[in-house]
Enzyme design. Structure first.
Site, PDB file in Angstrom:
ATOM      1  N   LYS A  54     -80.537 134.579 120.470  1.00 35.91           N
ATOM      2  CA  LYS A  54     -80.083 134.667 118.995  1.00 35.91           C
ATOM      3  C   LYS A  54     -80.031 133.110 118.557  1.00 35.91           C
ATOM      4  O   LYS A  54     -80.052 132.019 119.242  1.00 35.91           O
ATOM      5  CB  LYS A  54     -78.789 135.395 118.924  1.00 35.91           C
ATOM      6  CG  LYS A  54     -77.619 134.860 119.835  1.00 35.91           C
ATOM      7  CD  LYS A  54     -76.439 135.708 119.620  1.00 35.91           C
ATOM      8  CE  LYS A  54     -75.318 135.188 120.579  1.00 35.91           C
ATOM      9  NZ  LYS A  54     -74.035 135.623 120.324  1.00 35.91           N
ATOM     10  N   TYR A 279     -71.245 105.586 103.015  1.00 37.79           N
ATOM     11  CA  TYR A 279     -70.514 106.119 101.885  1.00 37.79           C
ATOM     12  C   TYR A 279     -68.873 105.987 102.103  1.00 37.79           C
ATOM     13  O   TYR A 279     -68.536 106.347 103.083  1.00 37.79           O
ATOM     14  CB  TYR A 279     -70.713 107.721 101.895  1.00 37.79           C
ATOM     15  CG  TYR A 279     -71.938 108.202 101.253  1.00 37.79           C
ATOM     16  CD1 TYR A 279     -72.364 107.789  99.947  1.00 37.79           C
ATOM     17  CD2 TYR A 279     -72.896 108.922 101.927  1.00 37.79           C
ATOM     18  CE1 TYR A 279     -73.566 108.069  99.393  1.00 37.79           C
ATOM     19  CE2 TYR A 279     -74.059 109.423 101.373  1.00 37.79           C
ATOM     20  CZ  TYR A 279     -74.546 108.971 100.013  1.00 37.79           C
ATOM     21  OH  TYR A 279     -75.555 109.105  99.686  1.00 37.79           O
TER      22      TYR A 279
HETATM   23  C1  LIG Z   1     -72.968 140.070 123.248  1.00 32.64           C
HETATM   24  C2  LIG Z   1     -73.334 138.694 123.850  1.00 32.64           C
HETATM   25  N1  LIG Z   1     -73.779 138.874 125.073  1.00 32.64           N
HETATM   26  C3  LIG Z   1     -73.979 137.707 125.996  1.00 32.64           C
HETATM   27  C4  LIG Z   1     -73.979 136.422 125.260  1.00 32.64           C
HETATM   28  C5  LIG Z   1     -74.374 135.060 126.033  1.00 32.64           C
HETATM   29  O1  LIG Z   1     -73.088 134.068 125.895  1.00 32.64           O
HETATM   30  P1  LIG Z   1     -73.217 132.718 126.863  1.00 32.64           P
HETATM   31  O2  LIG Z   1     -74.090 132.095 126.062  1.00 32.64           O
HETATM   32  O3  LIG Z   1     -71.824 132.362 127.030  1.00 32.64           O
HETATM   33  O4  LIG Z   1     -73.834 133.251 128.132  1.00 32.64           O
HETATM   34  C6  LIG Z   1     -73.337 136.560 123.998  1.00 32.64           C
HETATM   35  C7  LIG Z   1     -73.318 134.917 123.133  1.00 32.64           C
HETATM   36  O5  LIG Z   1     -72.377 134.713 122.371  1.00 32.64           O
HETATM   37  C8  LIG Z   1     -72.944 137.610 123.000  1.00 32.64           C
HETATM   38  O6  LIG Z   1     -72.797 137.494 121.687  1.00 32.64           O
END
Ligand SMILES: Cc1ncc(COP(=O)(O)O)c(C=O)c1O
Length: 413
Positions: A54, A279
């Site tokens: 993501k 700035y």
């Molecule tokens: C539902 C879910 N699972 C897994 C993860 C992965 O977490 P990490 O990057 O700490 O492994 C996330 C990330 O925020 C998440 O939202």
């Protein structure tokens, strides 16, 4: 800042300023992504490995990351939004894609069109999917809120919800999961208590006749520290990108950062004592100084606090302080103590320069945040250069497109 000892943390940088585009660039080594996936996979097997891509693959580029991860043995991809998942499908990625986030009624259609796997935590969501059904079955995962107090159905509402969902002919149970609030801390009692809540909730479902083939809970922290939480599948994000979630988790497997963020000096000012820089003249030189201009700013995703706290970049293989405010497009660096410095010299914000290393964790520490924030904060204006087998195999440049009219199918497909 790490010593030269650890200079093999990053793969060698491949691109130079003459690569064919903007001096400021992020180089993403896909072999390193693949190696991290293999390490994590070895640790968790026989559990399945879902790679979290993501937020544009934590800033690395979701499509190349997902491809490299799947080739290296990942089983599934996880994203937050439906659009993120559709982007993977449009790039030809066929593996199951789990959408962690909520979806609107309009997005329920896209979930069907692209054969995505939705997270369901409410009756309304399920109804929207049922209403858009396409005459086949759609697999879904139910999320239980076992203590993060964020998304998911509360354990007391779980059984009635799953019982209702099981009456929907278009939906098929595949997964049940939860997410930990404090797995990155040394003390694990909170995580283990969440895990116990989850285990009990799943057991109640099973006793009522509702079994789910994929039970999952572990994120990167739990993968590193709590093997008992692996169940049928784990979900790793930050580990794939080469970072440990915090300083408190075990270094259970070797991980290497996949992304280097570099630029080149675009100007050098010789300035007199008392000169204000940037700035607000927030920084005033206490002595005669050489100030180097580096073309990266908050418009590229660099935190504004970088210049006002104790931010530094690597020049001539050593740290040089960022001085004055971070502008939208540039930063100013005091290179007075950096030895001989010339226009065009390389500047490393994240990566290895002559054996000295600055990681996203270091930048995060300098700006009071976490590596996740630094990496996902990198904006599209920073070109992404992809490396495999020691050479650049792809480039993602800044290519904004025209907005498409709302409802135009080409905007969605
Ligand atoms: C539902 C879910 N699972 C897994 C993860 C992965 O977490 P990490 O990057 O700490 O492994 C996330 C990330 O925020 C998440 O939202």
């Amino acid at each position: 800042m790490k010593a030269a000892l650890q200079s093999r943390l990053f793969a060698p940088l491949v691109s130079t300023a003459g690569w064919g585009g903007r001096a400021t660039r992020a180089e993403v080594n896909l072999d390193v992504i693949a190696a991290n996936v293999r390490e994590l996979r070895r640790l968790v097997q026989p559990a399945l490995l879902l790679v979290v891509a993501k937020a544009d693959g934590y800033g690395h580029g979701s499509v190349p990351v997902a491809r490299a991860a799947l080739e290296a043995g990942a089983d599934r991809i996880g994203v937050y939004t439906v659009d993120e998942a559709v982007a993977l499908r449009l790039a030809g990625i066929l593996a199951p894609v789990l959408v962690f986030g909520p979806f609107t009624r309009a997005e329920a259609g896209l979930i069907w069109d692209h054969d995505l796997t939705p997270m369901i935590s409410s009756y309304e969501g399920a109804l929207a999917l049922q209403e858009h059904s396409r005459g086949r079955k759609l697999r879904y995962h139910v999320k239980i809120d076992t203590g993060l107090t964020r998304a998911g159905v509360e354990p007391e509402n779980l059984l009635p919800l799953v019982a209702k969902l099981s009456t929907f002919s278009a939906l098929e149970r595949e997964g049940v999961f939860t997410h930990f609030a404090r797995a990155d801390e040394k003390a694990k009692h909170s995580t283990l208590s969440q895990f116990e809540n989850f285990r009990q909730a799943v057991q109640r479902l099973e006793e009522a006749g509702y079994s789910f083939p994929l039970r999952h809970a572990a994120n990167s922290s739990a993968i590193l520290d709590l093997p008992e939480t692996y169940l049928d599948m784990v979900r790793t994000g930050i580990g794939v990108y080469g970072y440990y979630p915090s300083g408190e988790v075990g270094r259970t497997v070797p991980l290497r950062p996949a992304l280097s963020l570099v630029s080149n000096i675009s100007r050098i000012h010789k300035v007199a004592k008392g000169t204000g820089v940037g700035y607000g003249h927030e920084f005033v030189c206490e002595h005669e100084a050489s100030i180097a201009l580096v073309p990266i700013g908050y418009g590229d995703g660099l935190p504004r606090t970088f210049g006002l706290t104790n931010g530094s970049v690597l020049v001539n293989g050593r740290p040089a302080p960022v001085v004055g405010r971070v502008s939208m497009d540039q930063i100013t660096v005091d290179v007075s103590k950096a030895g001989k410095v010339h226009m065009g010299d390389p500047v490393t914000l994240i990566g290895d320069q002559d054996g000295t290393v600055q990681t996203a964790d270091d930048v995060a520490r300098q700006t009071s945040t976490i590596s996740y924030d630094i990496l996902t904060g990198l904006l599209p204006r920073v070109p992404r250069l992809y490396v495999r087998d020691g050479r650049i195999v792809g480039v993602r440049r800044y290519l904004p497109s025209e907005p498409t009219p709302l409802g135009d199918e080409s905007a969605q497909a």
